[in-house]
Scaffold this active site. Sequence first.
Site, PDB file in Angstrom:
ATOM      1  CB  THR A   1      -3.505   8.133  -1.974  1.00 34.82           C
ATOM      2  OG1 THR A   1      -4.541   7.271  -2.448  1.00 34.82           O
ATOM      3  CG2 THR A   1      -3.566   8.205  -0.463  1.00 34.82           C
TER       4      THR A   1
ATOM      5  CD  GLU B   1      -3.020   1.217   0.531  1.00 41.17           C
ATOM      6  OE1 GLU B   1      -4.114   1.403   1.036  1.00 41.17           O
ATOM      7  OE2 GLU B   1      -2.862   1.073  -0.700  1.00 41.17           O
TER       8      GLU B   1
END
Length: 306
Positions: free
Chosen positions: A181, A128
């Site tokens: 993000t 991630e």
Amino acid sequence: MNEIKIFAPATVANVACGFDVLGFCLDSVGDEMVIRKIAKKGIYITKIEGFDLPYEAELNVAGVSALAMYDAAKPDCGFEIEIYKNIKPGSGIGSSAASAVGSVFGMNELLGRPYNKTQLTEFAIKGEALASKCEHADNLAPALFGGFTLVKSMSPLEILEIPSPNDLYAAIIHPQIEIKTSEARAILPKEVSLSNAITQWANFGSLIHGLHTSDYDLIQRSLHDVIVEPYRSQLIPHYNDVKAEALKAGALGAGISGSGPSIFTLNKGVETANKVADSMRSVYSKTGMDFDIHVSKINVEGVKII
């Protein structure tokens, strides 16, 4: 067993007032992956369908999490990974988390489950981080555990499973634009006012209580974000219109899914969720922008074998 096919679900992170710690799992959208045990040692991504992603393991989210687990387990074999990507990268519904979770879950199954879900989350965090440029688990945890999860601590990693009402449904609209993000994090303030902090943690605490007690009215009164939404909503076209129409149609609350651009709502019952989905569709259908709509019951199982 030398081969396994799995479903790695999409997730919603932050859930309005739970920035970086709260998330929930969806059942209507997710990636599929095939993990295969092979004699040759190492991690090899052999097939990717859906989106153009790197085949090099060290450059691919699924590969990085797989390598983290592989280095720890030191198995006397290797693994091939096939990725059938249904969650668009940058969509805000946990695309990178699904990849990171899917590879380690599948490998763990083929190795006889030497690691528990918290340990698998620690491996998945490494993947991630490749996508978001920081380590966080608010999408990973619900993808692995299912349902609602609260990341109590990152060091040491501690994940709490939060119950949810049986009749709770999400309706989500995904405008076909990409918000990274890392960029969405960069626009957030480094400091917040004490009054906003007090409001936020009161909302967060009452949301957790509402989920535990199936108190839909309390859930509705708690789904408010005074810290992150004012900044990130500026990146999402027609955000305020979509939210207003969703609330008018009966949604308990609406907010930004992860870093966006997806907008999530929580609803009591599938009929209301479908009505809210229609209200969001009506806003975007007038804009000329492409979008997807998802209506999903809360997925309490998480990643699974199919």
